[in-house]
Each structure stands twice: as C-alpha cells, then as structure tokens.
Design a protein around this motif. Sequence first.
Motif, PDB file in Angstrom:
ATOM      1  N   SER A 136     -14.214  27.810 -31.224  1.00 17.63           N
ATOM      2  CA  SER A 136     -14.369  28.352 -29.874  1.00 17.63           C
ATOM      3  C   SER A 136     -14.094  27.311 -28.794  1.00 17.63           C
ATOM      4  N   VAL A 137     -13.839  27.842 -27.608  1.00 19.88           N
ATOM      5  CA  VAL A 137     -13.732  27.044 -26.384  1.00 19.88           C
ATOM      6  C   VAL A 137     -14.642  27.714 -25.359  1.00 19.88           C
ATOM      7  N   ARG A 138     -15.424  26.915 -24.637  1.00 20.83           N
ATOM      8  CA  ARG A 138     -16.373  27.477 -23.674  1.00 20.83           C
ATOM      9  C   ARG A 138     -16.207  26.784 -22.320  1.00 20.83           C
ATOM     10  N   LEU A 139     -15.995  27.588 -21.288  1.00 23.24           N
ATOM     11  CA  LEU A 139     -15.896  27.091 -19.916  1.00 23.24           C
ATOM     12  C   LEU A 139     -17.170  27.478 -19.176  1.00 23.24           C
ATOM     13  N   SER A 140     -17.882  26.478 -18.655  1.00 21.76           N
ATOM     14  CA  SER A 140     -19.155  26.730 -17.977  1.00 21.76           C
ATOM     15  C   SER A 140     -19.125  26.129 -16.573  1.00 21.76           C
ATOM     16  N   VAL A 141     -19.755  26.826 -15.639  1.00 22.84           N
ATOM     17  CA  VAL A 141     -19.902  26.325 -14.268  1.00 22.84           C
ATOM     18  C   VAL A 141     -21.371  26.437 -13.892  1.00 22.84           C
ATOM     19  N   ASN A 142     -21.971  25.308 -13.491  1.00 20.06           N
ATOM     20  CA  ASN A 142     -23.395  25.288 -13.159  1.00 20.06           C
ATOM     21  C   ASN A 142     -23.635  24.593 -11.828  1.00 20.06           C
ATOM     22  N   LEU A 143     -24.727  24.982 -11.167  1.00 20.82           N
ATOM     23  CA  LEU A 143     -25.143  24.339  -9.925  1.00 20.82           C
ATOM     24  C   LEU A 143     -26.064  23.175 -10.255  1.00 20.82           C
ATOM     25  N   GLN A 189     -23.015  21.450  -1.861  1.00 15.85           N
ATOM     26  CA  GLN A 189     -23.580  21.603  -3.196  1.00 15.85           C
ATOM     27  C   GLN A 189     -22.745  20.813  -4.192  1.00 15.85           C
ATOM     28  N   VAL A 190     -23.408  20.346  -5.251  1.00 16.15           N
ATOM     29  CA  VAL A 190     -22.714  19.665  -6.338  1.00 16.15           C
ATOM     30  C   VAL A 190     -22.602  20.642  -7.493  1.00 16.15           C
ATOM     31  N   LEU A 191     -21.376  20.878  -7.949  1.00 22.03           N
ATOM     32  CA  LEU A 191     -21.121  21.815  -9.040  1.00 22.03           C
ATOM     33  C   LEU A 191     -20.651  21.056 -10.269  1.00 22.03           C
ATOM     34  N   GLU A 192     -21.042  21.570 -11.413  1.00 21.36           N
ATOM     35  CA  GLU A 192     -20.650  20.960 -12.687  1.00 21.36           C
ATOM     36  C   GLU A 192     -19.766  21.932 -13.457  1.00 21.36           C
ATOM     37  N   PHE A 193     -18.584  21.472 -13.813  1.00 16.60           N
ATOM     38  CA  PHE A 193     -17.626  22.260 -14.599  1.00 16.60           C
ATOM     39  C   PHE A 193     -17.535  21.619 -15.978  1.00 16.60           C
ATOM     40  N   SER A 194     -17.850  22.389 -17.001  1.00 13.24           N
ATOM     41  CA  SER A 194     -17.891  21.844 -18.359  1.00 13.24           C
ATOM     42  C   SER A 194     -16.977  22.649 -19.277  1.00 13.24           C
ATOM     43  N   VAL A 195     -16.169  21.931 -20.069  1.00  8.80           N
ATOM     44  CA  VAL A 195     -15.290  22.572 -21.065  1.00  8.80           C
ATOM     45  C   VAL A 195     -15.634  22.000 -22.425  1.00  8.80           C
ATOM     46  N   ALA A 196     -16.155  22.865 -23.311  1.00 10.07           N
ATOM     47  CA  ALA A 196     -16.568  22.430 -24.652  1.00 10.07           C
ATOM     48  C   ALA A 196     -15.695  23.123 -25.692  1.00 10.07           C
ATOM     49  N   ASP A 197     -15.313  22.380 -26.729  1.00  6.81           N
ATOM     50  CA  ASP A 197     -14.494  22.973 -27.788  1.00  6.81           C
ATOM     51  C   ASP A 197     -14.981  22.504 -29.155  1.00  6.81           C
ATOM     52  N   VAL A 200     -16.616  17.624 -25.347  1.00  6.36           N
ATOM     53  CA  VAL A 200     -17.156  18.245 -24.137  1.00  6.36           C
ATOM     54  C   VAL A 200     -16.741  17.376 -22.943  1.00  6.36           C
ATOM     55  N   PHE A 201     -15.936  17.941 -22.054  1.00  4.45           N
ATOM     56  CA  PHE A 201     -15.546  17.270 -20.816  1.00  4.45           C
ATOM     57  C   PHE A 201     -16.368  17.867 -19.678  1.00  4.45           C
ATOM     58  N   THR A 202     -17.019  17.012 -18.901  1.00  5.76           N
ATOM     59  CA  THR A 202     -17.889  17.466 -17.814  1.00  5.76           C
ATOM     60  C   THR A 202     -17.455  16.834 -16.494  1.00  5.76           C
ATOM     61  N   VAL A 203     -17.210  17.670 -15.509  1.00  3.19           N
ATOM     62  CA  VAL A 203     -16.787  17.216 -14.175  1.00  3.19           C
ATOM     63  C   VAL A 203     -17.832  17.641 -13.155  1.00  3.19           C
ATOM     64  N   ARG A 204     -18.206  16.700 -12.289  1.00  3.18           N
ATOM     65  CA  ARG A 204     -19.106  17.024 -11.177  1.00  3.18           C
ATOM     66  C   ARG A 204     -18.410  16.708  -9.858  1.00  3.18           C
ATOM     67  N   ILE A 205     -18.391  17.715  -8.984  1.00  4.71           N
ATOM     68  CA  ILE A 205     -17.720  17.571  -7.686  1.00  4.71           C
ATOM     69  C   ILE A 205     -18.599  18.188  -6.600  1.00  4.71           C
ATOM     70  N   ARG A 206     -18.608  17.523  -5.449  1.00  6.72           N
ATOM     71  CA  ARG A 206     -19.362  18.038  -4.305  1.00  6.72           C
ATOM     72  C   ARG A 206     -18.443  18.907  -3.437  1.00  6.72           C
ATOM     73  N   PHE A 207     -18.907  20.124  -3.112  1.00  3.07           N
ATOM     74  CA  PHE A 207     -18.166  21.039  -2.248  1.00  3.07           C
ATOM     75  C   PHE A 207     -19.000  21.377  -1.027  1.00  3.07           C
ATOM     76  N   ALA A 208     -18.341  21.465   0.115  1.00  2.00           N
ATOM     77  CA  ALA A 208     -19.028  21.896   1.331  1.00  2.00           C
ATOM     78  C   ALA A 208     -19.229  23.405   1.287  1.00  2.00           C
ATOM     79  N   LYS A 209     -20.180  23.878   2.066  1.00  2.00           N
ATOM     80  CA  LYS A 209     -20.377  25.318   2.187  1.00  2.00           C
ATOM     81  C   LYS A 209     -19.308  25.882   3.126  1.00  2.00           C
ATOM     82  N   PRO A 210     -18.984  27.170   3.012  1.00  2.10           N
ATOM     83  CA  PRO A 210     -17.921  27.757   3.843  1.00  2.10           C
ATOM     84  C   PRO A 210     -18.180  27.492   5.323  1.00  2.10           C
ATOM     85  N   GLN A 211     -17.098  27.226   6.046  1.00  6.92           N
ATOM     86  CA  GLN A 211     -17.215  26.905   7.470  1.00  6.92           C
ATOM     87  C   GLN A 211     -16.303  27.821   8.279  1.00  6.92           C
ATOM     88  N   PRO A 212     -16.813  28.365   9.389  1.00  9.64           N
ATOM     89  CA  PRO A 212     -16.004  29.283  10.208  1.00  9.64           C
ATOM     90  C   PRO A 212     -14.740  28.643  10.770  1.00  9.64           C
TER      91      PRO A 212
END
Length: 554
Positions: free
Chosen positions: A314-321, A329-337, A397-409
């Motif tokens: 299997s391959v699993r793509l996960s996105v967590n806060l 917010q800092v989001l974590e993107f994880s790809v496990a195989d 398992v590759f894990t990436v953490r990136i900071r994203f701003a909240k939507p702005q008008p």
Amino acid sequence: MKLNNYDNDGFDILRHRKIDHAVLKDISVRENRQGKAEGKHPAQSHWEEAQRLAKLCTWEYQLENKKFSYTDYLNTLFSLRQDETPENFFCLLSCFAENDEDLIREGWDRMLQEGEELTLTCKLKNGSTWVEVRAKPIYEGTRPVKVIGTVQDVTECQERERQLASEKQKAEQATKSKSEFVSLMSHEIRTPLNAIMGLTYLLLQDEDMAPDRKENLQSIHFSSQNMLSLINNILDFSRIEAGRIELEKVNFKLKDMIRSIHRSLYLRAAEKKLSFELHIDKAIPDEVAGDPARLTQIINNLTSNAIKFTDKGSVRLSVNLVYQSDQDQVLEFSVADTGVGIPLDKQQLVFESFVQASASTHRQYGGSGLGLAITKKIVELHNGTLHLESEPGKGSVFTVRIRFAKPQPTLVDLQEAEVVEFEEPELQNARILVIDDNAFNKMVASKLLLSWQAEVDTADDGVSALEKIRENAYDLVLMDLHMPRMSGFEAIAEIRQLGEQMPIIALTANASEEEKHKTLALGGNDYISKPFVPQRLYSKLLHHLKYKRQAEAA
C-alpha cells in the motif's frame, strides 16, 4: 571646524561635551626620532616585531602639546626617509591617493564632532598599497586630550576580496549560462515532443485500430510522458539552482487539491494492484494561502516515488494539522509506503542531485535522481522541513511540514480548472487562429481543433498573424511566443494596440514563470506549456470562449 586648525587648537568644539569613552591602555608608542634612545628593552623589540608581522603601526597625537608619536612600522609603511619626522598625522596626507585625502579629512571631522571611531580603507599614492586607517578621540571627563589610532597594510586582504568577488561573478555567470542553456535545450526538446505526444493522442482516438497497433501507440505515449517528466525535473532543478524560482501566494482550496492529486495518481497505483489510501485530518482548513503549484509538486513527487518503488502492499497519503494561530497554520503531509525502503547510510544521499539509493535502483526503476532533490529545495524555499524514516524491505515514510497563511481578502483566489469531457461539440463554429513557426506543432494544434469542430486558420509568425487579424474576425488566438520576424510577445502587444479584444492563449515550449507573467502583462489571457494535455487545452478554450460570448451578450 576646519582641518587646518588641528595643528593649533581645533578641538574646542568638544571641550564642553560629556562623552564616555574607554581610554586605550598600554599603547606602545615612541617619541619623534630626535629623542629616540639607542638601546631598546626586549619587550619593546618584540612588540615592534609583532607589528611588522601584522604590517601595522600605532600612533597618538597629544592635543595640548601637539606631540605626534608613532611606532617604527609607520616609516616602512609610508616609505619615509630616515630624516623625515612627521609632526602630526596630517603630514602623511600627501602619501594618500588624492580622493582618499578628502575622505580622511571628512572622516576626521565627523569623528571629532560625533565622538565616534574613524575607520577608513584607503589607497596610497603609489597605487598598489591599501591601508586601513583607524582613529579615536580620548577624553578626560569631557575634555579631549589626544587622538589615538592605527594604520595597517591591508593590500593582501583587498586583493583577496577582489579575487573572491571576481570568482563569485564568474560562478554566477556560469550558473546563469547553464540555466539559459538548459532552458534553451528544454525548448528545443519540447517542440518535437509536443508533435509526438499530440499525434499519438490523435491516433489513439481511432476506435477501430488493431489492438497491437494501439498497444504500440500507448507505449509511445507512456514513454513520451516519462521523457517530459525528466525534462521538467531538469528545468526545475536548473531554475532553483539559479535562484529563479519565487513562491506564489494565492488563496486556494487545500482539501480539493489533495483529493485531485489522489485521483490523478489512483489509476497508476491500481495498475500495480496497490492500495492507495487518503487520510485528511478533519481539522485541516478547506482553504489556505500559499503556492498551490509548488505544494502539488512536492506531494506529486513524494507520492509518485512511493508508487514507483512499491511493488506490493500500500501507499498512504496523509494530511494533518500540527499547529494553528489566528494568522497561520503548520500542516504535515506524510507519504508512507510498503516498498523497497532505503538503507540508513543512503537516506541523506537520496536528497542529493542526480543520486539514487543504488545503481540497481536506476537500472530497475529508471529516473534522473532529481525528484527528491527538487522536493527538498522547494520545501526549503517554504522554510519547511522534510524528514525520512525508512527500513529496507519494509518501506519508507516521507514527512513534510510547511507553514501556510490563512486566506486573505487581498490575495487572488485560485480558480480551479474545469474538467470537461469531449462529448458535445461546444467549439463548433468557433474561429481560431493558430500562430506557430513550427509546421508540426501547427499541424497538431490544427488537427485537435478540427476534431473538436472548430474553424481553424493558421499563420507562420507575428507579422502574418497581424495581417490576418486586420482582414478577418477571430474568436480566439493560439499564439506561439518564439517566432522569427515578430515574436509572440510583440504580436500580443500589437494586437491589443489594434483594439482587438479576442482571448489570446500563449502556447509555448519554454515553460517559464517569467514568460507567463510577461505574456499576461502584455495583454495575453492565458498560458499553456508544450507538450500540452489535450483535455487541458480544450478546457481553457471553452472557458475563454464562454467568457467572450457572455461579455458580448452583456
């Protein structure tokens, strides 16, 4: 206060100022040569030898009695004769280059007026020697009593800095030249590849084709897609290396984008009979502000790699806060195989350019060894982190953490691409002008448009295109950007100057963000890189034609 007063009593300006300065202690000086004793204490000889090694002399100027004292190396540094005994520091000005004399005078004035140290790098009149001049006023209470300083030969440092600057400039030029070469080669390869992929697509539309011929065409199409992926990776790597990639910031639908990536790769996983799972944390926001194209590239690279190097399981793509505040917010993107895994001693190497875990990996799975290197560099551009955990035979398992701003008008909202099937002849009777100097690319675009029941006219360059636009009415223009006689950029500007408002879509093999921005700034409506996906071209054509018709009906 003028400098010519320094020899007299030009320090009255500072007598009533209260400035707290530490007095320089233990300075080694000597009286003018007339009062020099013949014998020297050993410590004094050692001190003077140390100054010769440092190519440094120290000096002081007593304000009350106008006495100027200095160490021996001053004579050597300024090439003074044995009978020359300067009465003060300004007697040495004639030894400096003419422009630097003025700098020293101005600096001296500033030092006395502001009570700060003077530091200047100057050139001597001989034209080959650089010296660093330092000076500082010394106070007793609020009264200045003397000025102390040093003069040091820094010619070697200046030469070294000049050499380093020259080498840096050469390295930057080499990087720029390499980037331009890669960009040129990318353009040259994409042009024939566009014809290969486009004609293959058209042939595959024949439902009556023999199965063996269809299988051959599918192999050609698959191989050309792999080739395009390699070209894109090399071009991206070259741009990142040259510092020519800047992150975009727009509002975009994060969850929708993740699901779209999962859908696009699901078939590839299914072909290998792999379980391809998607998990999105409920706390993940629907929309964030950032660069959706680069985030897509990160997730695509990691997930495609996972599918590529996994033969069963299997391959699993996960996105967590991970963290959030009112602003971001800092989001974590994880790809496990459950794939082949990576040995511990190779886990850092796989992030280097053109490197894979082993030679057998390249033979078995192919690739350029650039995917993870590019991914790491893009994560670093986000100031994010990329972490790997792996064990041979058990997966990675590759894990990436990136900071994203909240939507702005104030930011642009990314419009999602409309997915359109080629069922209804919605381009029927649309008059489209195709401008391209490459006969094969012009033929591919024309055949695609005709298969969608559009009316097609063609031109070989910008000059011919302008003549046709003056004589005929077109609903839309497909414009190549790099052509002889008149480029696409010039043609777009000329078309807008004529007052023509039909949509113009740039169709180019350069795949450059700079070109995209330039195209839009000149009045172009959209930008597609060759080789293009026919469905994507169809969707863009339909979108712009619908918008044009709505504007005309309003």
